[in-house]
Scaffold this motif. Structure first.
Motif, short mmCIF file in Angstrom:
data_model
loop_
_atom_site.label_atom_id
_atom_site.label_comp_id
_atom_site.label_asym_id
_atom_site.label_seq_id
_atom_site.Cartn_x
_atom_site.Cartn_y
_atom_site.Cartn_z
N LYS A 163 0.83 -1.22 0.00
CA LYS A 163 0.00 0.00 0.00
C LYS A 163 0.86 1.26 0.00
O LYS A 163 0.35 2.37 0.15
CB LYS A 163 -0.88 0.02 1.26
CG LYS A 163 -2.05 -0.94 1.16
CD LYS A 163 -2.97 -0.78 2.35
CE LYS A 163 -4.13 -1.75 2.21
NZ LYS A 163 -4.97 -1.84 3.35
N GLY A 164 2.19 1.07 -0.07
CA GLY A 164 3.09 2.23 -0.09
C GLY A 164 3.32 2.82 1.29
O GLY A 164 3.76 3.96 1.42
N ILE A 165 3.01 2.05 2.36
CA ILE A 165 3.23 2.55 3.73
C ILE A 165 4.57 1.97 4.22
O ILE A 165 4.81 0.76 4.11
CB ILE A 165 2.09 2.12 4.66
CG1 ILE A 165 0.75 2.74 4.21
CG2 ILE A 165 2.37 2.52 6.11
CD1 ILE A 165 -0.47 2.31 5.00
N ASP A 166 5.44 2.86 4.76
CA ASP A 166 6.75 2.44 5.27
C ASP A 166 6.61 1.50 6.46
O ASP A 166 5.78 1.73 7.32
CB ASP A 166 7.50 3.70 5.76
CG ASP A 166 8.73 3.94 4.93
OD1 ASP A 166 8.99 3.12 4.03
OD2 ASP A 166 9.43 4.94 5.20
N ALA A 167 7.44 0.44 6.50
CA ALA A 167 7.37 -0.47 7.65
C ALA A 167 8.66 -1.29 7.71
O ALA A 167 9.33 -1.47 6.69
CB ALA A 167 6.19 -1.41 7.49
N THR A 168 9.03 -1.75 8.91
CA THR A 168 10.14 -2.70 9.02
C THR A 168 9.62 -3.91 9.79
O THR A 168 8.77 -3.78 10.68
CB THR A 168 11.37 -2.13 9.78
OG1 THR A 168 11.03 -2.05 11.17
CG2 THR A 168 11.79 -0.77 9.26
N LEU A 169 10.19 -5.08 9.45
CA LEU A 169 9.70 -6.33 10.03
C LEU A 169 9.86 -6.39 11.57
O LEU A 169 8.90 -6.73 12.27
CB LEU A 169 10.41 -7.50 9.35
CG LEU A 169 9.66 -8.81 9.27
CD1 LEU A 169 8.24 -8.63 8.80
CD2 LEU A 169 10.41 -9.76 8.33
N PRO A 170 11.04 -6.04 12.11
CA PRO A 170 11.18 -6.12 13.58
C PRO A 170 10.20 -5.20 14.31
O PRO A 170 9.62 -5.58 15.33
CB PRO A 170 12.63 -5.67 13.84
CG PRO A 170 13.33 -5.83 12.54
CD PRO A 170 12.31 -5.67 11.46
N ASP A 171 9.98 -3.99 13.76
CA ASP A 171 9.03 -3.06 14.39
C ASP A 171 7.62 -3.65 14.37
O ASP A 171 6.88 -3.58 15.34
CB ASP A 171 8.98 -1.72 13.63
CG ASP A 171 10.20 -0.87 13.94
OD1 ASP A 171 10.98 -1.27 14.84
OD2 ASP A 171 10.39 0.16 13.28
N LEU A 172 7.28 -4.26 13.23
CA LEU A 172 5.93 -4.82 13.09
C LEU A 172 5.70 -5.97 14.06
O LEU A 172 4.65 -6.09 14.67
CB LEU A 172 5.69 -5.31 11.66
CG LEU A 172 5.37 -4.22 10.65
CD1 LEU A 172 5.25 -4.82 9.25
CD2 LEU A 172 4.06 -3.52 11.00
#
Ligand code: DC
Length: 225
Positions: A163-172
Motif C-alpha cells: 500500500k506504499g506505507i513504510d514499515a520494518t519487520l522487527p518493528d511490526l
C-alpha cells in the motif's frame, strides 16, 4: 430471533481474517463488516478531536456520532466526517489507537450498536476479535483464525509495503506482540475464540485452502451445498 445469517471470522492481527472474510463474502454474495476499521476510525477520530481516552462522555459521543462512509469498492476507501482516512487508519499509530480504544468498555458498547446495523439481507460476513463471542453470538458459522506471530508480521509487512506505507519487520513484530497482549488481556471482550468456534491455524495454509474450509462450513450450515 434474527434470521439473517452471519458468518463470524475472528482472530488476531495478521491471521488473514480480513482477506478470508472478503473472499467468503464475495462467494456468498453477503455484506462485509471489517469491525477493526470501526475501532481504527474511532482511534483516529480521538486523535483528531483531541479527546482524552479518560473522557468517557466525549469518547462515547464520538463513537456514536462519527460519520463513516465506505467507498464503492467496500473497504478499500473510507471517510471520517468527509475526510479520506483510508491510509491513516492503517498506520502504526492507527493500529495502536484502535487497540487502545478497543480496551475501553464505553467505546465497545457504542460501536456494538453500529456493528449490529450491518446485519442486512441476504447475510453478513463479519471479521474482528469478538464477532462470534459477543457481537453476533447467534452466528451460523464461527471461525477463529490463528497463525504464528512471525508469519503474521510477515503478512502485515507485505500488506503495508504493497500500500506504499513504510514499515520494518522487527518493528511490526514488536507492535503485533504488544497489540496481541493488550487485546487478549483486556477485561472486556478479550481476544479469544467463542466456545463454539472452529479454530483454524493458517500458518502453513494458502488463502485458497482456508477459504475452501470456511466455505465448506458455510455450505453445511446455510444449506447451500
Ligand atoms: O482487525 P484489526 O487489526 O484491524 O483491529 C485493530 C484493533 O482494533 C485491534 O488491535 C483491536 C481492536 N478491535 C477490537 O477490539 N475488536 C474488534 N472486533 C476489532 C478490532
Amino acid at each position: 430471533m434474527n434470521k439473517i445469517p452471519v458468518i463470524a471470522i475472528d482472530g488476531p492481527s495478521g491471521s488473514g481474517k480480513g482477506t478470508i472474510a472478503a473472499k467468503v463474502a464475495e462467494k456468498l454474495g453477503f455484506l462485509l463488516l471489517d469491525s477493526g476499521v470501526l475501532y481504527r476510525i474511532l482511534g483516529i477520530a480521538v486523535l483528531k478531536g483531541g479527546v482524552h481516552l479518560e473522557d468517557i462522555d466525549r469518547l462515547t459521543a464520538l463513537a456514536l456520532q462519527m460519520d463513516i462512509e465506505f467507498g464503492p469498492s467496500g473497504l478499500d476507501s473510507v471517510t471520517l466526517d468527509g475526510e479520506d482516512v483510508s491510509l491513516e487508519i492503517r498506520t502504526d499509530i492507527g493500529s495502536q489507537m484502535a487497540s487502545k480504544v478497543g480496551a475501553i468498555p464505553a467505546a465497545r458498547n457504542a460501536l456494538f450498536k453500529r456493528q449490529l446495523a450491518f446485519r442486512k439481507p441476504p447475510g453478513l460476513v463479519a471479521d474482528g476479535r469478538d464477532m462470534g463471542a459477543v457481537v453476533f453470538p447467534d452466528a451460523a458459522v464461527k471461525i477463529f483464525l490463528t497463525a504464528s506471530a512471525e508469519e503474521r508480521a510477515q503478512r502485515r509487512y507485505k500488506q503495508l509495503i504493497g500500500k506504499g506505507i513504510d514499515a520494518t519487520l522487527p518493528d511490526l513484530l514488536q507492535e503485533l506482540r504488544e497489540r496481541d497482549k493488550r487485546d487478549s488481556q483486556r477485561e472486556i471482550s478479550p481476544l479469544k475464540p467463542a466456545e463454539d468456534a472452529t479454530i483454524l491455524d493458517t500458518t502453513h495454509q494458502s488463502i485458497d485452502e482456508v477459504v475452501n474450509q470456511v466455505m465448506a462450513q458455510c455450505n453445511n450450515e446455510l444449506g447451500m451445498a
